[in-house]
Each structure stands twice: as C-alpha cells, then as structure tokens.
Design an enzyme around this catalytic site. Structure first.
Site, PDB file in Angstrom:
ATOM      1  N   LYS A 183       1.022  -1.068  -0.168  1.00 63.28           N
ATOM      2  CA  LYS A 183      -0.244   0.003   0.227  1.00 63.28           C
ATOM      3  C   LYS A 183       0.741   0.843  -0.015  1.00 63.28           C
ATOM      4  CE  LYS A 183      -3.667  -0.147   2.646  1.00 63.28           C
ATOM      5  NZ  LYS A 183      -4.589  -0.222   4.066  1.00 63.28           N
TER       6      LYS A 183
ATOM      7  N   LYS B 254      -6.726  -6.236  -2.513  1.00 67.30           N
ATOM      8  CA  LYS B 254      -7.778  -4.753  -1.874  1.00 67.30           C
ATOM      9  C   LYS B 254      -8.883  -3.677  -2.099  1.00 67.30           C
ATOM     10  CE  LYS B 254      -6.479  -4.272   2.196  1.00 67.30           C
ATOM     11  NZ  LYS B 254      -5.580  -3.829   3.562  1.00 67.30           N
TER      12      LYS B 254
HETATM   13  O1  G3H Z   1      -5.461  -1.646   6.239  1.00 62.22           O
HETATM   14  C1  G3H Z   1      -5.318  -1.413   7.234  1.00 62.22           C
HETATM   15  C2  G3H Z   1      -3.988   0.056   6.672  1.00 62.22           C
HETATM   16  O2  G3H Z   1      -3.367   0.039   5.840  1.00 62.22           O
HETATM   17  C3  G3H Z   1      -4.487   0.534   7.818  1.00 62.22           C
HETATM   18  O3  G3H Z   1      -3.813   1.969   7.820  1.00 62.22           O
HETATM   19  P1  G3H Z   1      -3.479   2.731   9.983  1.00 62.22           P
HETATM   20  O4  G3H Z   1      -3.129   1.518  10.586  1.00 62.22           O
HETATM   21  O5  G3H Z   1      -2.195   4.094   9.277  1.00 62.22           O
HETATM   22  O6  G3H Z   1      -4.869   3.279   9.717  1.00 62.22           O
END
Ligand code: G3H
Length: 231
Positions: free
Chosen positions: A28, A90
């Site tokens: 991501k 996703k």
């Molecule tokens: O898929 C999970 C996310 O990357 C959560 O990101 P975060 O903990 O910064 O909200």
C-alpha cells in the site's frame, strides 16, 4: 486466532514486515490515501520477491488505490493489480457511485483472484453490500477508515457493532479484517471479536503512517496478538 496484517510501502518494508512476523504483508502507498496503490511494476517485483519466499511465508495483498465506484474503472484497476501476481486484491467500497454495480463487474475476476472489499467506518458499512460482495464471489470483507485524520475505527463504530460485522461476514463465508488507526491498546478488545486479522500502518511507523516502518513496533504488535492467542 487473529492474524496480523502489516501495510508496507516499499520492498524493504516488505522484508521487515516478514521478519517481524506479519501474517499478511499488504502492499500500500499510504501517501496516496487509505488504499493508495503501488505502481504496477513495483507490484510485479513484490510478487516475485514473495514467490521466492516459498512455503510458510506470509500472504500478500495489494490495494488498487482510492477510486470512485465506477464499475469499468474499478474492474480494470483490480484486474491490473491481480495480473501482477498479488494473490489478495483489496478495493475500497467508497460512498460515491454504485458499489453493487462494481461488485457485479468484478464477478468474473473473483473466480481467479481473491478479492477483499474494504468498507469504511467513517462512510458507513451497509450490511446489504457486505452480503452482495459475498454473492459476487469476494473472498473477504474488512472495515478500515477512509479519512485518516478523522479518528480511528473505534471512534466511528462501537465494539458490539464491529463484533456483529465479524460474525455476519464470517457467516457469509468471508475472511474478515478490522483496521483504522489501530494501536497496540486496541488489540485485546478487537482480537476478542474473532476477526481473521487486524490491520496496521500508522502504529508500525515512526512519525505516522507515511513515516518509516519500525520493525520494533511491528514486533510489539506481533507479540500483542500472540498474547491474545495464548490467553
Ligand atoms: O489495511 C490496513 C491499513 O493500512 C491501516 O492503516 P492505519 O493503521 O494507518 O489506519
């Protein structure tokens, strides 16, 4: 037993997440939103690295980017990501547009890729859409937050409602996950709800979710989840 999803922004972070014991390494780009995407060439490199890890390796997921719910555009983006070799894909269920039509457009892809519908606590989670995702062949459903400046998961949805989501999604045959600015202190209560995994980015980084990945922070979350397993 609740697993540990760690979102990573680079190949180096991918290796660190594996070292720290992540169950799902989630590709991501946090600088580009809740579900910011890696470039396709980088995803191909990551999938090749992951294949080289062999048996016993964490699973691998990749996001398609924060996209409006336009069926042809979402389908094309999901197909492109799936073709890089990431086994879990996703995609966000954003409030704009027609999510149901997107799910239908993704039905053929769901036969050859494991699709995860990511619902957003701060945009409302419609149980009918969770059911629709299952009917369209999705592999999983999770709840995250879209606006990372507007509070974490639990400031939008109370724990009993999260438990209901987990139970209902599992009853539909879906893999279930929870995320959204989660911290170590959230692990005990959320793992008790029995999701298949809890997802983290911000808590893994020095200086927020776009900061540097900390293997110590990741190990600490791994330990917190293991403590739940042992309890
Ligand atoms: O898929 C999970 C996310 O990357 C959560 O990101 P975060 O903990 O910064 O909200």
């Amino acid at each position: 037993m609740t697993g540990f999803l760690a979102s990573v922004a680079t190949l180096d972070e991918m290796a660190l997440a594996r070292t720290a014991g992540a169950d799902i390494v989630d590709l991501k780009n946090p600088a580009e939103g809740a579900l910011g995407a890696w470039a396709l060439d980088d995803l191909r490199d990551a999938a090749a690295l992951w294949r080289g890890w062999g048996d016993g390796a964490p699973s691998l997921s990749a996001t398609i980017g924060d996209r409006p719910m336009i069926p042809d555009a979402v389908r094309a983006a999901a197909e492109a990501v799936a073709e890089t070799g990431a086994p879990l894909v996703k995609l966000g269920v954003f409030r704009d547009g027609d999510a149901g039509a997107c799910f239908e457009a993704l039905r053929p892809l769901s036969r050859r890729a494991k699709l995860i519908a990511v619902f957003f606590a701060d945009q409302g989670v419609d149980p009918a859409l969770v059911e629709h995702a299952a009917r369209a062949g999705f592999h999983g459903a999770m709840i995250d937050t879209a606006d990372k400046t507007a509070g974490g998961l639990r400031s939008h949805i109370h724990t009993p409602a999260l438990g209901r989501f987990v139970r209902e999604a599992r009853a539909l045959g879906l893999l279930t996950g929870l995320a959204g600015s989660l911290r170590r202190t959230d692990v005990e209560e959320l793992a008790a709800l029995g999701p298949d995994y809890l997802g983290f980015r911000g808590a893994l980084c020095d200086g927020g979710r776009t900061g540097a990945f900390s293997v110590e922070a990741a190990r600490s979350l791994r330990a917190a989840l293991d403590a739940q397993r042992a309890a």
